[in-house]
Design a protein around this motif. Sequence first.
Motif, PDB file in Angstrom:
ATOM      1  N   TYR A  22      36.857  33.114  42.797  1.00 14.01           N
ATOM      2  CA  TYR A  22      37.955  34.627  43.104  1.00 14.01           C
ATOM      3  C   TYR A  22      38.380  33.526  44.683  1.00 14.01           C
ATOM      4  O   TYR A  22      38.750  33.649  45.524  1.00 14.01           O
ATOM      5  N   SER A  23      37.542  32.259  44.767  1.00 16.72           N
ATOM      6  CA  SER A  23      38.057  30.921  46.332  1.00 16.72           C
ATOM      7  C   SER A  23      39.562  30.725  45.999  1.00 16.72           C
ATOM      8  O   SER A  23      40.392  30.802  46.796  1.00 16.72           O
ATOM      9  N   ASN A  24      39.620  30.062  44.474  1.00 14.67           N
ATOM     10  CA  ASN A  24      40.552  29.122  43.639  1.00 14.67           C
ATOM     11  C   ASN A  24      40.810  31.143  44.289  1.00 14.67           C
ATOM     12  O   ASN A  24      43.209  30.011  43.957  1.00 14.67           O
ATOM     13  N   ASP A  80      45.816  53.632  31.333  1.00 12.77           N
ATOM     14  CA  ASP A  80      45.893  53.520  31.944  1.00 12.77           C
ATOM     15  C   ASP A  80      45.167  52.110  32.638  1.00 12.77           C
ATOM     16  O   ASP A  80      45.767  50.777  33.168  1.00 12.77           O
ATOM     17  N   TRP A  81      44.172  52.085  32.599  1.00 11.11           N
ATOM     18  CA  TRP A  81      43.182  51.084  33.519  1.00 11.11           C
ATOM     19  C   TRP A  81      43.232  49.446  32.440  1.00 11.11           C
ATOM     20  O   TRP A  81      43.411  48.684  32.651  1.00 11.11           O
ATOM     21  N   LYS A  82      43.205  50.454  31.051  1.00 10.99           N
ATOM     22  CA  LYS A  82      43.168  49.364  30.300  1.00 10.99           C
ATOM     23  C   LYS A  82      44.246  48.117  29.682  1.00 10.99           C
ATOM     24  O   LYS A  82      44.326  47.252  30.265  1.00 10.99           O
ATOM     25  N   GLU A  94      40.472  34.277  30.689  1.00  7.74           N
ATOM     26  CA  GLU A  94      39.267  34.228  29.756  1.00  7.74           C
ATOM     27  C   GLU A  94      37.493  33.076  30.309  1.00  7.74           C
ATOM     28  O   GLU A  94      36.883  33.578  30.200  1.00  7.74           O
ATOM     29  N   ALA A  95      37.954  32.590  31.683  1.00  6.88           N
ATOM     30  CA  ALA A  95      36.519  31.840  31.917  1.00  6.88           C
ATOM     31  C   ALA A  95      35.601  33.091  32.487  1.00  6.88           C
ATOM     32  O   ALA A  95      34.915  33.546  33.646  1.00  6.88           O
ATOM     33  N   LEU A  96      37.236  33.918  33.599  1.00  2.53           N
ATOM     34  CA  LEU A  96      36.528  35.319  34.410  1.00  2.53           C
ATOM     35  C   LEU A  96      35.598  36.151  33.768  1.00  2.53           C
ATOM     36  O   LEU A  96      34.377  36.349  33.770  1.00  2.53           O
ATOM     37  N   ALA A  97      36.385  36.345  32.570  1.00  2.00           N
ATOM     38  CA  ALA A  97      35.635  37.604  31.670  1.00  2.00           C
ATOM     39  C   ALA A  97      34.420  36.637  31.110  1.00  2.00           C
ATOM     40  O   ALA A  97      33.441  37.361  30.557  1.00  2.00           O
ATOM     41  N   SER A  98      34.594  35.592  30.567  1.00  4.16           N
ATOM     42  CA  SER A  98      32.821  35.342  29.948  1.00  4.16           C
ATOM     43  C   SER A  98      31.735  35.064  30.907  1.00  4.16           C
ATOM     44  O   SER A  98      30.782  35.223  31.253  1.00  4.16           O
ATOM     45  N   LYS A 116      42.977  43.241  38.894  1.00  6.17           N
ATOM     46  CA  LYS A 116      42.068  42.640  38.883  1.00  6.17           C
ATOM     47  C   LYS A 116      41.228  42.185  37.737  1.00  6.17           C
ATOM     48  O   LYS A 116      40.081  41.321  37.527  1.00  6.17           O
ATOM     49  N   ASN A 117      41.071  42.927  36.623  1.00  9.35           N
ATOM     50  CA  ASN A 117      40.419  42.885  34.994  1.00  9.35           C
ATOM     51  C   ASN A 117      39.226  42.828  35.488  1.00  9.35           C
ATOM     52  O   ASN A 117      38.406  41.872  34.444  1.00  9.35           O
TER      53      ASN A 117
END
Length: 617
Positions: free
Chosen positions: A111-113, A599-601, A80-84, A565-566
């Motif tokens: 991405y570091s984490n 497939d991608w979704k 959720e954090a990445l998408a936001s 990797k969404n």
Amino acid sequence: GRVWATEAIQLQEEARDTSGLLGSYRIGGILAHIQGDQLEGMRLWERGYVLSVAYSSVVEQANFLQNLAIAYRGLDMQPEALASNLEALRLREDNQLGRIGPVLNNLGAYYSNKGDFETALQYHERNLAILKETEDTRRLAMSLANVGNCYFKLGQEETALQHVEEAIELVKATRWLREWSHSLYVYSQIRLAQQRPAEALQQAQASLDIAQQLEYTQGIYLAKEILYEAHKAMGHLQEALQYHEEYVTLKDSLASRETEKLALRQRYEEQARLDSLGNVKERQLQDSRLEASIRQRKQQTLFWGIGLFLSVVAGSIIFNRLRLTRMQRNIIRQQKDEVELAYKELDRKNQEILSSINYAKRIQGAILPKENRLHGLLGDYFIYYQPKDIVAGDFFWLQQQGGKTMIAVADCTGHGVPGAMVSVVCHNCLNRAVREFGLTDPAAILNKTREMVLAELTEAKEDLADGMDIALCVIEGSTLQFAGAYNSVCVLREGKEWPGLVAPESDIRFREHQDTQMLEIKGNRFPLGKFPTQKPFETRTVHLHPGDMLYLFTDGFSDQFGGQKNRKYNSARFRELLFSLHTLPPTLQLNGLKKEFMDWKGDFMQIDDVCVLGFKV
């Protein structure tokens, strides 16, 4: 502060003050987080984001998404954090809003984490380039340390040292202690990896001293880990043992915080489940039972207290208690009946709304070109039309006038019911531009359509900024005329040149793959709708050959998040897909597009309407 914010929200909701309400949601969420109520803060920010989307407030959308990304990260809700963060970055870049540095820093940290230091480095270096143009030395120092840490993790230790040393010099001068502690930790980590434990020991001890002064637990934990490793490497076994024990104790303490974080996340997920429309009946029944239980416990406490102090009247109290219990049961039974009745009424209204939306779908389907008309005018073709909701903001359009075939694919503001309403207005204005005004030049059609769309929307009391992105082709014989708002047309040709090309070079892009050439003609870089500068659209002309394959599309396919990797599918991957499919019959091309998209979704949510139209000359 929170009391004031709550009262402000109530007053602004009653007055329908959208601008003020957005500000109150944002400030109220900040105050809730400061006071430790993370769930209430997230609830206010989520409500603010939904409202900002409904009223097309792009700046507020980006602000709320950044706040939510920080909150999601705090609860370890990484997807959720990445998408936001990604959506906030897209909004700020697409709309030239500026202030992308904090978003880039958050993405670099994510991405570091995850251990993907190459991707993290890309985001941190973009942030660093921005900060070097400012006077924000605090964030500049932290960014230098983050870039240095990425280079260190990628094995480029000398480059890492250059960045970290520059960060240390900055924080020494400005006395930003937390950033100083972090920079010293990264420096000691690099020296330890270079087998220079004495230098690592010295810098780690300095980092620890500052972290202890700040009571910065994470910094203390990291510094003690380096001190343990450095003492062990130098043969100081007693000191190494001491720091190892302290390090393990802190690790256990941080683990307990992770447990608290997990419990808070579970509370958030449970609250989100109860807040969904499908759980209205369950939530109301649970609230009724909880209220009855609280009242019952209070009465029981009162009963036993009176029994202890007033044993003489125990019999009377018991009698009154039994009578009160019977009354409560009647009240609970009545409340349960009222809740069930309300649920039935809510279900009935939901069915009415769903029926209305399905009827709107039939209306929208009636204005789209039918299969036999498409086949008659385009020949071999396919159309991949996948709305996000029942109805869509994307549509495709077909007309014929004076021997000229006009075909368009458009993406209206929003999706679902709002997008469908805008699409009906835009579709009608396109028809009028051709049928009523007799226009056949694509730029003239778009200019007249924009004039009519703005006239329709400005009749509303509110100042609406709706419109559409569109790609419009007019074909007469072997001549293709094109005009567009943001959207492009792609023409794929097998091993042939493009003689007679009439178009500005800046609007044309060629790509090659083996013996196939792709010609992409770009639309103008402004929408068909309200825009600060209203420039006329321009027509581009090219000559077609038999066998050329033409594609018109909206951004729904390339903007879809998915994969391992969404990430977004993106435009470059979409054009490679067209290269791989263009020689197949249109029916097989359609199947290939559907399979690739699904497939991608994967299990991720579809984020926008999808419309791709292809046909062979």
